[in-house]
Design an enzyme around this catalytic site. Structure first.
Site, PDB file in Angstrom:
ATOM      1  N   LYS A  75      16.374  40.920  -3.976  1.00 56.66           N
ATOM      2  CA  LYS A  75      16.698  39.707  -4.724  1.00 56.66           C
ATOM      3  C   LYS A  75      16.666  40.019  -6.212  1.00 56.66           C
ATOM      4  CE  LYS A  75      14.774  35.164  -5.909  1.00 56.66           C
ATOM      5  NZ  LYS A  75      13.635  34.226  -5.713  1.00 56.66           N
ATOM      6  N   LYS A  87      12.174  23.623 -12.525  1.00 54.91           N
ATOM      7  CA  LYS A  87      10.768  24.016 -12.532  1.00 54.91           C
ATOM      8  C   LYS A  87      10.062  23.426 -13.752  1.00 54.91           C
ATOM      9  CE  LYS A  87      11.432  28.693 -10.545  1.00 54.91           C
ATOM     10  NZ  LYS A  87      10.515  28.671  -9.400  1.00 54.91           N
ATOM     11  N   ASP A 157      15.729  25.094  -5.909  1.00 57.68           N
ATOM     12  CA  ASP A 157      14.840  26.194  -6.297  1.00 57.68           C
ATOM     13  C   ASP A 157      14.586  27.155  -5.135  1.00 57.68           C
ATOM     14  OD1 ASP A 157      13.353  27.667  -8.090  1.00 57.68           O
ATOM     15  OD2 ASP A 157      11.509  26.527  -7.783  1.00 57.68           O
ATOM     16  N   GLU A 159      16.735  29.205  -4.126  1.00 58.52           N
ATOM     17  CA  GLU A 159      17.980  29.954  -4.323  1.00 58.52           C
ATOM     18  C   GLU A 159      17.924  31.369  -3.768  1.00 58.52           C
ATOM     19  OE1 GLU A 159      15.585  32.088  -6.934  1.00 58.52           O
ATOM     20  OE2 GLU A 159      15.668  29.913  -6.667  1.00 58.52           O
ATOM     21  N   ARG A 161      16.821  32.618  -0.945  1.00 53.25           N
ATOM     22  CA  ARG A 161      17.304  32.753   0.441  1.00 53.25           C
ATOM     23  C   ARG A 161      18.810  32.547   0.527  1.00 53.25           C
ATOM     24  NH1 ARG A 161      13.045  28.369   2.213  1.00 53.25           N
ATOM     25  NH2 ARG A 161      12.214  29.148   0.250  1.00 53.25           N
TER      26      ARG A 161
END
Length: 275
Positions: A75, A87, A157, A159, A161
């Protein structure tokens, strides 16, 4: 590096230089190509950025006398705002390190190359940013991943995966003997383990044991987590094949692993959360 210096475009440039130095085969699937291919999960995250500099980067190393091929997947979110589910400042601080998983995969590839290890490695790096913008993906969107799976977006949030889903699909198409992915993926893993361990999931118990043994040998402390099928019930969707996540924080690290497992093509697979 700070996020204004290590943008996806700058990161890709550094990787290109490294690939030339090491003699790796190098291929980039940029934003336009991924959208044309139908990699809707990755594109959903990347479309929030004003600059279309996101890409999945593929690097290939072929070891002398190698008989096995390992796919490393990382990632590489160069900055994570959380998107529309923004966030708070406390949790956005340090999010330039959300590309950690890609750095781990790249570092392993470099070490293997310099030591001329007898293994074939395909390294797949999901490089993007998760930005807030009018174009950014949002809750209740339904997107279609590269393998045709439809995903209901529940939280922007989550993101990691999303970008990993399409990257794992590409990695699995090469039918490697093993896929290992690394990601700073879930806050619930930090709740579970703090910052002294990483969590490991595996497609079978023997692989999980190997991961723990490798960690013990190298001083990297890892803990194996369950991945039973009945966790999938939380990801049932009324409007898509699967939900991206839930709005409950409990067991999100397990739900994320169950989701990612759908995109591994049934290959032997290890997933490490908090790399």
């Amino acid at each position: 590096l700070p996020p204004n210096e290590l943008t996806p475009g700058a990161y890709r440039s550094r990787i290109r230089r490294l690939a030339r130095q090491q003699g790796w085969r190098h291929q980039e699937y940029d934003f336009r190509k991924l959208r044309k291919m139908g990699a809707g999960a990755f594109v959903a995250v990347a479309q929030g950025s004003a600059e279309r500099d996101a890409a999945i980067v593929h690097l290939r190393y072929r070891g002398p006398g190698a008989r096995k091929t390992v796919a490393l997947v990382g990632k590489g979110i160069c900055f994570d705002t959380g998107g529309h589910n923004l966030k708070p400042a406390r949790y956005m601080q340090g999010m330039h390190e959300d590309m950690n998983g890609s750095a781990v995969a790249l570092g392993i590839l470099l070490a293997a190359s310099e030591r001329k290890l007898p293994v074939n490695i395909d390294c797949w790096l999901a490089i993007a940013q998760n930005h807030l913008s009018p174009q950014a993906y949002k809750q209740n969107d339904v997107v279609t991943a590269l393998d045709g799976t439809t995903i209901e977006v529940v939280h922007t949030d989550a993101e990691g995966r999303m970008v990993l889903a399409d990257t794992l699909t590409l990695a699995a198409r090469g039918k490697p003997d093993l896929i290992v992915d690394f990601a700073t993926l879930t806050g619930s893993m930090r709740v579970a383990l703090g910052d002294r361990y990483s969590g490991v999931f595996a497609s079978d118990g023997a692989l999980a044991a190997q991961a723990v043994a490798a960690g013990a040998a190298s001083g990297e402390r890892v803990c194996v987590f369950p991945m039973d099928e009945d966790y999938d019930a939380a990801l049932d969707s009324a409007i898509a094949d699967v939900r991206q996540c839930t709005l409950d924080s409990g067991a999100d690290h397990i739900h994320a692993a169950r989701l990612l497992g759908r995109f591994t093509g049934g290959r032997p697979w290890i997933h490490m959360d908090l790399s």
